[in-house]
Scaffold this motif. Structure first.
Motif, PDB file in Angstrom:
ATOM      1  N   ARG A   1      11.205   4.491  -1.986  1.00 34.86           N
ATOM      2  CA  ARG A   1      12.607   4.288  -2.370  1.00 34.86           C
ATOM      3  C   ARG A   1      12.831   2.914  -2.989  1.00 34.86           C
ATOM      4  N   THR A   2      12.285   1.872  -2.373  1.00 34.17           N
ATOM      5  CA  THR A   2      12.499   0.531  -2.920  1.00 34.17           C
ATOM      6  C   THR A   2      11.783   0.368  -4.260  1.00 34.17           C
TER       7      THR A   2
ATOM      8  N   PHE B   1      -1.677  -1.058  -1.369  1.00 32.68           N
ATOM      9  CA  PHE B   1      -1.360   0.050  -2.267  1.00 32.68           C
ATOM     10  C   PHE B   1      -2.487   0.359  -3.252  1.00 32.68           C
ATOM     11  N   HIS B   2      -3.728   0.100  -2.811  1.00 32.46           N
ATOM     12  CA  HIS B   2      -4.852   0.445  -3.684  1.00 32.46           C
ATOM     13  C   HIS B   2      -4.969   1.957  -3.816  1.00 32.46           C
ATOM     14  N   SER B   3      -4.916   2.660  -2.702  1.00 37.71           N
ATOM     15  CA  SER B   3      -5.040   4.118  -2.731  1.00 37.71           C
ATOM     16  C   SER B   3      -4.061   4.718  -1.735  1.00 37.71           C
ATOM     17  N   GLY B   4      -3.868   6.021  -1.857  1.00 40.04           N
ATOM     18  CA  GLY B   4      -2.931   6.705  -0.971  1.00 40.04           C
ATOM     19  C   GLY B   4      -1.519   6.672  -1.514  1.00 40.04           C
ATOM     20  N   ALA B   5      -0.664   7.502  -0.938  1.00 38.58           N
ATOM     21  CA  ALA B   5       0.743   7.539  -1.343  1.00 38.58           C
ATOM     22  C   ALA B   5       1.545   6.544  -0.506  1.00 38.58           C
ATOM     23  N   PRO B   6       2.566   5.941  -1.083  1.00 38.37           N
ATOM     24  CA  PRO B   6       3.392   5.008  -0.307  1.00 38.37           C
ATOM     25  C   PRO B   6       4.244   5.747   0.718  1.00 38.37           C
ATOM     26  N   THR B   7       4.755   5.024   1.675  1.00 40.03           N
ATOM     27  CA  THR B   7       5.694   5.603   2.633  1.00 40.03           C
ATOM     28  C   THR B   7       7.007   5.915   1.929  1.00 40.03           C
TER      29      THR B   7
ATOM     30  N   VAL C   1       1.835  10.265  -7.871  1.00 36.78           N
ATOM     31  CA  VAL C   1       1.077   9.898  -6.675  1.00 36.78           C
ATOM     32  C   VAL C   1       1.818  10.348  -5.426  1.00 36.78           C
ATOM     33  N   MET C   2       3.135  10.187  -5.431  1.00 37.22           N
ATOM     34  CA  MET C   2       3.920  10.610  -4.271  1.00 37.22           C
ATOM     35  C   MET C   2       3.847  12.121  -4.106  1.00 37.22           C
TER      36      MET C   2
END
Length: 650
Positions: A286-287, A275-281, A42-43
């Motif tokens: 990292r966490t 965090f349903h959709s999209g890439a995390p920051t 996803v990232m």
């Protein structure tokens, strides 16, 4: 900022699976590794569904490793996801088991890679997803076919709890019980959060066990993250309901596996799951990666396998934040006008964030109704509201709004009810979610409905003008909103007063005229015009935001100044704007008619980056320039996804 990434190789999956003797620990470790790779995928893709993938991961691991008989053979047990949002996690599991090529781990949401939602062209994906709620019915069809062929096997279907708001699920239950489909097991990923918020706050499902039992199904409940409980519940299902379809309600946590994504980490005042959709920051990545790695290491070291071996990958550059999307501008404009219009009400189908309705829902909570994943119910309710003198604005993604409630939209029209239908995520882009979310047939689906106008604004100023038009027009309106970013050259076009069926010249040129609408097409045409100018072809670019209407006098004037007239559309070539313009040209009966060409999609839209998708369908500026150049010079150069219609005076 570059974000270092890492993943788990298939060889490491093999090492862990071979070294784990305890089947429960084995499945748990497999889940932990698939979560690491799901996060990587996803990232790398820049988008995808983490929450649903993580909540379903432990059930998927149990099914593939412990429960299913010959799951990858033609007549072996069959598993598929109906909810579809868990596709990245399912891909990660299949890659880890060696059932998808390992290089696919880098190609989520890319051309010739892994689509954003399940697609039958991917190995071990027996069905596409579309509007939710189709899976149980598909499974029934498989079982009916198996019985005719003399095949005996089990079929497992994963649904979401939000998905159960769709009526087709409940239509499917009675027939399965009536036919004694003991082969069928439905698993509900009961993570209690749908796209934006809690299921209980949208359409509370109540007592799911009692609901399924009332249809004649066996029903069981389980902790969907406990491998021992999962084994016990599937054993009980086989023993207790051998001749009946059964549901296993798996109580799960959206984003399970790490605290960063887990819905249990939401505060009491938080209503929206992030965090349903999209890439995390980068920070969230990292966490979460550290938490997932630690969880895997705990399981592996307890089994004497050391720590998980991670492979560094090319860093991903975190994209710069973009400007506002059209649906966000729309939401602000609707609030501004609703302040003075008490008849305006807003209805939503579980997409309050992506349709721009958060400001309206906060400013006018008494005039906002959340219907959940139930578009037919929402559209018919809009007809009821309109019958009492209100003006309903009805919202969903275009791919869902025009299709499942199409009969309800038509019914409202036959009653003469004025309703505004607002479809976001319209057209080919963004292409990453895949064809289930790329609305490229919506104009043809609603364009023939009486007294309904299809309007596609190109930029923020035109969106504001479109909202004013929707409020004052005598027609019902299908407002088609592209969710991709608006290019700068289209923003710079501003707007002019909207008159039904009339367009405007946005780039003056010669007697070769290209007509388009919306930010995607107009940007490509303006860029194509610059390329053609270098060849001595001055392209006139015209915006016609009306997709199923054209003013005859305006068109006659446009055609009189054109030798070549092309309509380029963010839609299939059948039943869209080009057909409307071509018919109107024929009916004009003018002594001079330009050579006409319609350009659009001719095949199912491809999943990938924006540039990949435009090129795959012949809609990139370079391809449009080549098509127009060949048209003007009488060449034979083929145009991808183009339909050539020649109109000549008799």
């Amino acid at each position: 900022m570059d974000v270092p990434l890492s993943r788990v190789e298939v060889a490491e999956f093999d090492r862990v699976l071979a070294g784990m003797e305890n089947p429960y620990d084995r499945a748990a470790a497999f889940s932990a590794l698939t979560r690491i790779n799901t996060l990587y995928m996803v990232m790398r893709a820049g988008s995808g569904h983490l929450g649903s993938s993580f909540s379903a991961a432990d059930v998927v691991s149990h099914l593939f490793l412990s429960e299913m008989d010959r799951p990858f053979e033609d007549d072996g047990d069959l598993y598929f996801s109906s909810k579809g949002h868990d596709a990245p996690g399912l891909y990660a599991a299949l890659i880890g088991l060696g059932r998808l090529p390992e290089e696919y781990v880098h190609r989520l949401r890319r051309i010739d890679g892994l689509p954003g939602h399940p697609d039958v062209h991917t190995p071990h994906m027996p069905f596409n997803t579309g509007s939710l709620g189709m899976g149980i019915s598909k499974a029934k069809g498989v079982i009916l076919a198996d019985r005719l062929r003399g095949v005996s096997r089990r079929v497992f279907v994963m649904t979401g709890d939000g998905e159960l708001q769709e009526g087709q699920n409940w239509e499917a239950l009675a027939g399965a019980a009536h036919r004694g489909m003991g082969e069928l097991t439905v698993i509900v990923d009961h993570n209690k959060i749908q796209s934006d918020t809690y299921v209980s706050d949208v359409n509370d499902l109540g007592d799911l066990v009692a609901k399924f039992e009332s249809f004649g199904w066996g029903a069981l409940r389980v902790d969907g993250h406990d491998q021992q409980e999962l084994e016990a519940v599937f054993r009980k299902r086989a023993e207790a309901f051998p001749g009946r379809p059964a549901v296993v309600i798996a109580d799960t946590v959206k984003g399970a596996g790490c605290d960063t994504f887990a819905a249990t980490s939401m505060g009491e005042d938080e209503w929206r799951y992030l965090f349903h959709s999209g890439a995390p920051t980068a920070a969230h990545y990292r966490t979460a990666h550290a938490e997932l790695t630690a969880a895997a290491n705990t399981l592996l070291t307890a089994a004497g396998l050391g720590t998980v071996r991670l492979v560094p990958q090319e860093p991903r550059t975190e994209p710069a934040p973009g400007g506002p999307r059209l649906f966000e501008v729309y939401g602000e404009a609707l609030v501004e006008h609703a302040d003075g219009r008490e008849d305006v009400v807003a209805l939503d189908a579980d997409l309050v964030l992506d349709t721009g309705l958060i400001p309206f829902s906060r400013r006018f909570p008494e005039r906002f109704v959340e219907f959940g994943i139930a578009e037919q119910d929402m559209v018919s309710a809009a007809g009821g509201l309109a019958s009492r003198g209100l003006l309903p604005f009805v919202h969903s993604f275009s791919c869902f709004l025009h299709a499942r409630p199409n009969e309800q939209i038509y019914n409202n029209a036959t009653e003469g009810r004025r309703v505004v239908y607002v479809g976001s995520l319209a057209g080919l882009l963004p292409a990453a979610p895949g064809h289930s979310h790329q609305a490229v047939r919506d104009v043809s689906a609603v364009g023939a409905i009486p007294d309904l106008v299809v309007l596609e604004p190109a930029n923020a100023e035109e969106v504001r003008a479109a909202v004013r038009y929707c409020l004052d027009s005598p027609y019902s309106v299908y407002l088609r909103l592209v969710s991709a970013a608006v290019p700068d050259e289209v923003t710079a076009l501003g707007t002019e007063p909207l008159h039904t069926g009339r367009g405007r010249v946005v780039r003056a040129g010669g007697r070769t005229v290209a007509v388009g609408s919306g930010p995607v097409v107009l940007a490509q045409l303006l860029r194509a015009a610059e390329e053609l100018a270098a060849d001595g072809i001055e392209l006139t670019v015209v915006e016609l935001p009306w997709l199923n209407r054209v003013d005859r006098d305006w068109l006659a004037s446009l055609a009189a100044g054109a030798d070549h007239l092309l309509v380029v559309e963010n839609h299939y070539t059948k039943g869209g704007q080009a057909d409307t313009v071509a018919r109107s040209l024929m009916e004009l009966g003018a002594p001079h008619r330009p050579r006409f060409r319609g350009i659009g999609l001719t095949e199912v839209p491809r999943c990938g980056t924006e540039d990949q998708a435009l090129r795959a369908h012949g809609l990139h500026a370079e391809q449009l320039a080549a098509t127009i150049r060949a048209q003007v010079r009488g060449g034979t150069e083929p145009a991808a996804s183009a339909v050539d219609i020649t109109l000549r005076a008799h």
